[in-house]
Design a protein around this motif. Structure first.
Motif, PDB file in Angstrom:
ATOM      1  N   ASP A   1       0.846  -1.192   0.000  1.00  0.00           N
ATOM      2  CA  ASP A   1       0.000   0.000   0.000  1.00  0.00           C
ATOM      3  C   ASP A   1       0.877   1.236   0.000  1.00  0.00           C
ATOM      4  N   LYS A   2       0.553   2.200  -0.846  1.00  0.00           N
ATOM      5  CA  LYS A   2       1.248   3.491  -0.835  1.00  0.00           C
ATOM      6  C   LYS A   2       0.695   4.314   0.320  1.00  0.00           C
ATOM      7  N   VAL A   3       1.573   4.985   1.070  1.00  0.00           N
ATOM      8  CA  VAL A   3       1.144   5.806   2.198  1.00  0.00           C
ATOM      9  C   VAL A   3       1.813   7.177   2.160  1.00  0.00           C
ATOM     10  N   VAL A   4       1.106   8.139   2.742  1.00  0.00           N
ATOM     11  CA  VAL A   4       1.629   9.480   2.946  1.00  0.00           C
ATOM     12  C   VAL A   4       1.544   9.739   4.444  1.00  0.00           C
ATOM     13  N   VAL A   5       2.684  10.007   5.072  1.00  0.00           N
ATOM     14  CA  VAL A   5       2.753  10.214   6.515  1.00  0.00           C
ATOM     15  C   VAL A   5       3.047  11.682   6.784  1.00  0.00           C
ATOM     16  N   SER A   6       2.201  12.308   7.613  1.00  0.00           N
ATOM     17  CA  SER A   6       2.434  13.688   8.040  1.00  0.00           C
ATOM     18  C   SER A   6       3.086  13.663   9.418  1.00  0.00           C
ATOM     19  N   VAL A   7       4.161  14.432   9.541  1.00  0.00           N
ATOM     20  CA  VAL A   7       4.881  14.511  10.812  1.00  0.00           C
ATOM     21  C   VAL A   7       4.348  15.718  11.583  1.00  0.00           C
ATOM     22  N   ALA A   8       4.147  15.540  12.880  1.00  0.00           N
ATOM     23  CA  ALA A   8       3.628  16.617  13.724  1.00  0.00           C
ATOM     24  C   ALA A   8       4.590  17.802  13.714  1.00  0.00           C
ATOM     25  N   ASP A   9       4.027  19.009  13.720  1.00  0.00           N
ATOM     26  CA  ASP A   9       4.845  20.225  13.688  1.00  0.00           C
ATOM     27  C   ASP A   9       5.893  20.246  14.793  1.00  0.00           C
TER      28      ASP A   9
ATOM     29  N   ASP B   1      10.289   8.984  -0.311  1.00  0.00           N
ATOM     30  CA  ASP B   1      10.675  10.393  -0.345  1.00  0.00           C
ATOM     31  C   ASP B   1      10.404  11.035   1.008  1.00  0.00           C
ATOM     32  N   VAL B   2      11.293  11.942   1.389  1.00  0.00           N
ATOM     33  CA  VAL B   2      11.125  12.723   2.617  1.00  0.00           C
ATOM     34  C   VAL B   2      11.106  14.193   2.205  1.00  0.00           C
ATOM     35  N   MET B   3       9.966  14.843   2.403  1.00  0.00           N
ATOM     36  CA  MET B   3       9.822  16.259   2.077  1.00  0.00           C
ATOM     37  C   MET B   3       9.954  17.055   3.368  1.00  0.00           C
ATOM     38  N   GLU B   4      11.193  17.412   3.676  1.00  0.00           N
ATOM     39  CA  GLU B   4      11.518  18.020   4.968  1.00  0.00           C
ATOM     40  C   GLU B   4      10.735  19.294   5.233  1.00  0.00           C
ATOM     41  N   THR B   5      10.644  20.173   4.248  1.00  0.00           N
ATOM     42  CA  THR B   5       9.974  21.461   4.482  1.00  0.00           C
ATOM     43  C   THR B   5       8.483  21.295   4.720  1.00  0.00           C
ATOM     44  N   LEU B   6       7.890  20.231   4.194  1.00  0.00           N
ATOM     45  CA  LEU B   6       6.471  19.979   4.396  1.00  0.00           C
ATOM     46  C   LEU B   6       6.197  19.068   5.585  1.00  0.00           C
ATOM     47  N   GLY B   7       7.216  18.349   6.043  1.00  0.00           N
ATOM     48  CA  GLY B   7       7.010  17.388   7.115  1.00  0.00           C
ATOM     49  C   GLY B   7       6.210  16.190   6.646  1.00  0.00           C
ATOM     50  N   VAL B   8       6.487  15.751   5.423  1.00  0.00           N
ATOM     51  CA  VAL B   8       5.744  14.644   4.809  1.00  0.00           C
ATOM     52  C   VAL B   8       6.729  13.573   4.366  1.00  0.00           C
ATOM     53  N   VAL B   9       6.341  12.324   4.610  1.00  0.00           N
ATOM     54  CA  VAL B   9       7.133  11.169   4.189  1.00  0.00           C
ATOM     55  C   VAL B   9       6.234  10.272   3.355  1.00  0.00           C
ATOM     56  N   THR B  10       6.691   9.892   2.165  1.00  0.00           N
ATOM     57  CA  THR B  10       5.907   8.995   1.321  1.00  0.00           C
ATOM     58  C   THR B  10       6.631   7.668   1.196  1.00  0.00           C
ATOM     59  N   GLY B  11       5.855   6.629   0.951  1.00  0.00           N
ATOM     60  CA  GLY B  11       6.440   5.312   0.781  1.00  0.00           C
ATOM     61  C   GLY B  11       5.380   4.243   0.678  1.00  0.00           C
ATOM     62  N   SER B  12       5.749   3.034   1.024  1.00  0.00           N
ATOM     63  CA  SER B  12       4.817   1.918   0.942  1.00  0.00           C
ATOM     64  C   SER B  12       5.016   0.973   2.127  1.00  0.00           C
ATOM     65  N   VAL B  13       3.929   0.264   2.416  1.00  0.00           N
ATOM     66  CA  VAL B  13       3.922  -0.703   3.520  1.00  0.00           C
ATOM     67  C   VAL B  13       3.127  -1.926   3.091  1.00  0.00           C
ATOM     68  N   PRO B  14       3.380  -3.060   3.711  1.00  0.00           N
ATOM     69  CA  PRO B  14       2.542  -4.223   3.447  1.00  0.00           C
ATOM     70  C   PRO B  14       1.094  -3.918   3.851  1.00  0.00           C
ATOM     71  N   PRO B  15       0.120  -4.542   3.210  1.00  0.00           N
ATOM     72  CA  PRO B  15      -1.278  -4.301   3.557  1.00  0.00           C
ATOM     73  C   PRO B  15      -1.518  -4.480   5.059  1.00  0.00           C
ATOM     74  N   GLY B  16      -2.251  -3.524   5.646  1.00  0.00           N
ATOM     75  CA  GLY B  16      -2.597  -3.586   7.056  1.00  0.00           C
ATOM     76  C   GLY B  16      -1.607  -2.925   7.992  1.00  0.00           C
ATOM     77  N   VAL B  17      -0.436  -2.556   7.506  1.00  0.00           N
ATOM     78  CA  VAL B  17       0.587  -1.961   8.359  1.00  0.00           C
ATOM     79  C   VAL B  17       0.401  -0.451   8.477  1.00  0.00           C
ATOM     80  N   GLY B  18      -0.282   0.167   7.519  1.00  0.00           N
ATOM     81  CA  GLY B  18      -0.464   1.608   7.524  1.00  0.00           C
ATOM     82  C   GLY B  18      -1.015   2.147   8.827  1.00  0.00           C
ATOM     83  N   ASP B  19      -1.971   1.450   9.407  1.00  0.00           N
ATOM     84  CA  ASP B  19      -2.560   1.895  10.670  1.00  0.00           C
ATOM     85  C   ASP B  19      -1.548   1.855  11.816  1.00  0.00           C
TER      86      ASP B  19
END
Length: 75
Positions: A2-10, A32-50
């Motif tokens: 599963d593709k995921v987008v993770v937002s990091v707390a300010d 990818d790690v978008m430092e200025t936005l505090g966003v990390v994109t990537g993938s995980v096995p199904p069910g791991v996103g939570d």
């Protein structure tokens, strides 16, 4: 996977490398790690996103749900 987008707390942006390392330890393949936005994109096995929401410093995890229309039959 599963593709995921993770937002990091300010308040955790200063610890972004630590958060990214913890995401990898939790099973995320980081694309990818978008430092200025505090966003990390990537993938995980199904069910791991939570499970990524339990990583310290993570504020939100969105699982990419691709929706496709069925093909249109030819006349």
């Amino acid at each position: 996977m599963d593709k995921v987008v993770v937002s990091v707390a300010d308040d955790s942006l200063a610890e972004l490398p630590t958060v990214v390392s913890a995401l990898r330890d939790a099973g995320m393949v980081v694309d990818d790690v978008m430092e200025t936005l505090g966003v990390v994109t990537g993938s995980v096995p199904p069910g791991v996103g939570d499970l990524l929401e339990a990583v310290p410093g993570v504020s939100r995890v969105e699982v990419d749900r691709t929706v496709r229309r069925p093909p249109v039959p030819e006349p």
